[in-house]
Write a protein that holds these residues in place. Sequence first.
Motif, PDB file in Angstrom:
ATOM      1  N   SER A  86     -41.760  58.161 -53.583  1.00  0.00           N
ATOM      2  CA  SER A  86     -41.969  59.429 -54.448  1.00  0.00           C
ATOM      3  C   SER A  86     -41.032  59.669 -54.749  1.00  0.00           C
ATOM      4  O   SER A  86     -41.202  61.501 -55.894  1.00  0.00           O
ATOM      5  CB  SER A  86     -43.486  60.036 -53.775  1.00  0.00           C
ATOM      6  OG  SER A  86     -43.763  60.826 -52.502  1.00  0.00           O
ATOM      7  N   VAL A  87     -40.592  60.499 -53.383  1.00  0.00           N
ATOM      8  CA  VAL A  87     -39.697  61.406 -53.711  1.00  0.00           C
ATOM      9  C   VAL A  87     -38.605  61.257 -54.724  1.00  0.00           C
ATOM     10  O   VAL A  87     -37.928  61.305 -55.281  1.00  0.00           O
ATOM     11  CB  VAL A  87     -38.842  62.114 -52.057  1.00  0.00           C
ATOM     12  CG1 VAL A  87     -37.795  62.677 -52.377  1.00  0.00           C
ATOM     13  CG2 VAL A  87     -40.016  62.886 -51.634  1.00  0.00           C
ATOM     14  N   ILE A  88     -38.186  59.591 -54.359  1.00  0.00           N
ATOM     15  CA  ILE A  88     -37.108  58.772 -54.910  1.00  0.00           C
ATOM     16  C   ILE A  88     -37.527  59.108 -56.694  1.00  0.00           C
ATOM     17  O   ILE A  88     -36.800  60.004 -57.362  1.00  0.00           O
ATOM     18  CB  ILE A  88     -36.753  57.627 -54.315  1.00  0.00           C
ATOM     19  CG1 ILE A  88     -36.501  57.520 -53.562  1.00  0.00           C
ATOM     20  CG2 ILE A  88     -35.665  56.782 -55.846  1.00  0.00           C
ATOM     21  CD1 ILE A  88     -35.654  56.030 -52.998  1.00  0.00           C
ATOM     22  N   GLU A  89     -38.364  58.605 -57.163  1.00  0.00           N
ATOM     23  CA  GLU A  89     -39.302  58.977 -57.889  1.00  0.00           C
ATOM     24  C   GLU A  89     -39.257  59.723 -59.192  1.00  0.00           C
ATOM     25  O   GLU A  89     -39.103  60.350 -59.940  1.00  0.00           O
ATOM     26  CB  GLU A  89     -40.553  58.191 -58.410  1.00  0.00           C
ATOM     27  CG  GLU A  89     -39.956  56.802 -58.289  1.00  0.00           C
ATOM     28  CD  GLU A  89     -41.046  55.757 -57.616  1.00  0.00           C
ATOM     29  OE1 GLU A  89     -42.641  56.156 -57.926  1.00  0.00           O
ATOM     30  OE2 GLU A  89     -41.453  54.323 -58.310  1.00  0.00           O
ATOM     31  N   HIS A  90     -39.641  61.295 -58.538  1.00  0.00           N
ATOM     32  CA  HIS A  90     -39.688  62.380 -58.858  1.00  0.00           C
ATOM     33  C   HIS A  90     -39.352  63.850 -58.612  1.00  0.00           C
ATOM     34  O   HIS A  90     -39.071  64.835 -59.389  1.00  0.00           O
ATOM     35  CB  HIS A  90     -41.528  62.940 -58.529  1.00  0.00           C
ATOM     36  CG  HIS A  90     -42.420  61.791 -59.346  1.00  0.00           C
ATOM     37  ND1 HIS A  90     -42.565  61.258 -60.298  1.00  0.00           N
ATOM     38  CD2 HIS A  90     -42.913  60.832 -58.581  1.00  0.00           C
ATOM     39  CE1 HIS A  90     -42.675  60.296 -60.685  1.00  0.00           C
ATOM     40  NE2 HIS A  90     -43.835  59.667 -59.734  1.00  0.00           N
ATOM     41  N   ARG A  91     -38.489  63.752 -57.271  1.00  0.00           N
ATOM     42  CA  ARG A  91     -37.978  65.060 -56.595  1.00  0.00           C
ATOM     43  C   ARG A  91     -36.673  65.149 -56.605  1.00  0.00           C
ATOM     44  O   ARG A  91     -36.195  65.919 -56.592  1.00  0.00           O
ATOM     45  CB  ARG A  91     -38.950  65.408 -55.296  1.00  0.00           C
ATOM     46  CG  ARG A  91     -40.119  65.786 -55.828  1.00  0.00           C
ATOM     47  CD  ARG A  91     -40.453  66.582 -54.307  1.00  0.00           C
ATOM     48  NE  ARG A  91     -39.910  67.760 -53.873  1.00  0.00           N
ATOM     49  CZ  ARG A  91     -40.837  68.841 -52.981  1.00  0.00           C
ATOM     50  NH1 ARG A  91     -41.392  67.633 -52.246  1.00  0.00           N
ATOM     51  NH2 ARG A  91     -40.342  69.806 -52.409  1.00  0.00           N
ATOM     52  N   GLY A  92     -35.885  63.968 -56.148  1.00  0.00           N
ATOM     53  CA  GLY A  92     -33.887  63.988 -55.879  1.00  0.00           C
ATOM     54  C   GLY A  92     -33.673  63.069 -55.863  1.00  0.00           C
ATOM     55  O   GLY A  92     -34.252  62.059 -56.873  1.00  0.00           O
TER      56      GLY A  92
END
Length: 505
Positions: A86-92
């Motif tokens: 989810s970090v890869i897709e939305h935050r970083g």
Amino acid sequence: MSIWQSKVVRSTTAVFVLGLVFQTVFFYSIFDVYFQSPLVTGVPSVQVPSGAPAKRLVLFVADGLRAASFFERKPDGTPRAPYLRSVIEHRGSWGVSHTRVPTESRPGHVALLAGFYEDVSAVTKGWAANPVEFDSVINQSRVTVALGSPDIVPMFVDEVPHAHGLTYDAAMEDFALASSSVSLDDWVFDRVGGILDKPGSAFPGLEPEALDGPGTLFFLHLLGIDTAGHAKKPASDEYLANIEAVDAGVERIVALFEAKYGRAEEAGTAFVFTADHGMSNRGSHGDGDPHNTQTPLVTWGAGVRRPVKLPVEARQPGRDPPGWGLDAYERKDVEQAEVASLMASLLGLRYPTNAVGLLPIEYLNVATSYKLDSLVANAAAIYQQFKVKTAAVRARGLLFKPYVPLIFGESYFSKISQYVSDGHAGQAIAMARRVVQLSQDGLYYLLTYDWAFLMTFIILGYVSFGALMVVWVVRSYGLSSSDAAMLVAASRSKEAAKYERFVEC
């Protein structure tokens, strides 16, 4: 025993001892030529720009985590590491960090924290704390808190006054996996909250305010995945379950930091998740197997670029291995030593003295001026290493041949300044990248400067020794002139006897 036999025995013993000494010295010389420390001493530090985007940075190192196992989806199509996905897709930002041989823990952590690659012989130094002193991001930080394995943490914090390390008992490291490997990582995760609230409980004298200032580094070393991989191999349920446990632990730590300081992007907290090396299908590492050299890199928080979702026409089917399902998101691969430069830039720290990694500005979400100034400082720091190394090599030899592309190295920086003055930031960035590449190549040129001469000398030595052995064998065991004369005479007498018998017939 005759006098001649006695002489041969003494001669044979002497030659054997000589040969043993020769082979030992020349075998050692191979290591002396090829395994040299890349460290350059006496390098002046380079000032970095002000205005760093992050006040604190949390580095997660999942020991032994290979990229393929981390990024792949489960058989049911769900992510193996749902939080970090989810970090890869939305935050970083994300990519693959490429390590180098030897793919072992010590060299991997040195590359991540110090920004340079130790020579292969470093693996023979065991787990000694800095057998060769080197600078690192920890040294450059204002304060560091490190938690994890007693094999890794002391290596980087024991000699640094502002670094505080806490490790579990070595007996917990069970590579036979009689107990769950997840417990090693849980030990680390369980202590972070208490340290954030009351750091003095773990490190007497360390006040909570000390962790709220700029230049603060948290280093969390997670050994569970490596332990499970060695014991059960990467395809095992234990290894894969440990990845899921680490993913949940990372989510837990992020929640603690954001509860303490606020949302990362606004509160000045940056996160970097990666690994020191991967793991082969056999449950081992150390060599250049792609599963050993390809590790994940996920970054998010203050100063980190958010995800870039590619339009359908820009996507590259087959870019990633089957099962990753990330082809819609921009992938930014790095060399492992570049992670140290990235962390230094996010925190506004000076680059470690011997760091050779190019700053991956593609990961930065900062003003163009900060990117440019950071990259120029990165180029200047590596170029300073090149200058000092050039002076050292020049001083010890005659007829020194300089590295031609950098004979007028200072002119590159003048050109960069001119580009900046003219408002051509893109060209200035390209020029700074070029200086980094040339300086890296120049350092390698100087590191291997004597190789051709030394190897020629070694080869000639072996050839000469071989010729000496041939002469010795001929002289010791070959025919003397008197022996040869006797054989010739005997041969002639036999021929004469045959002739006489023929005549009589």
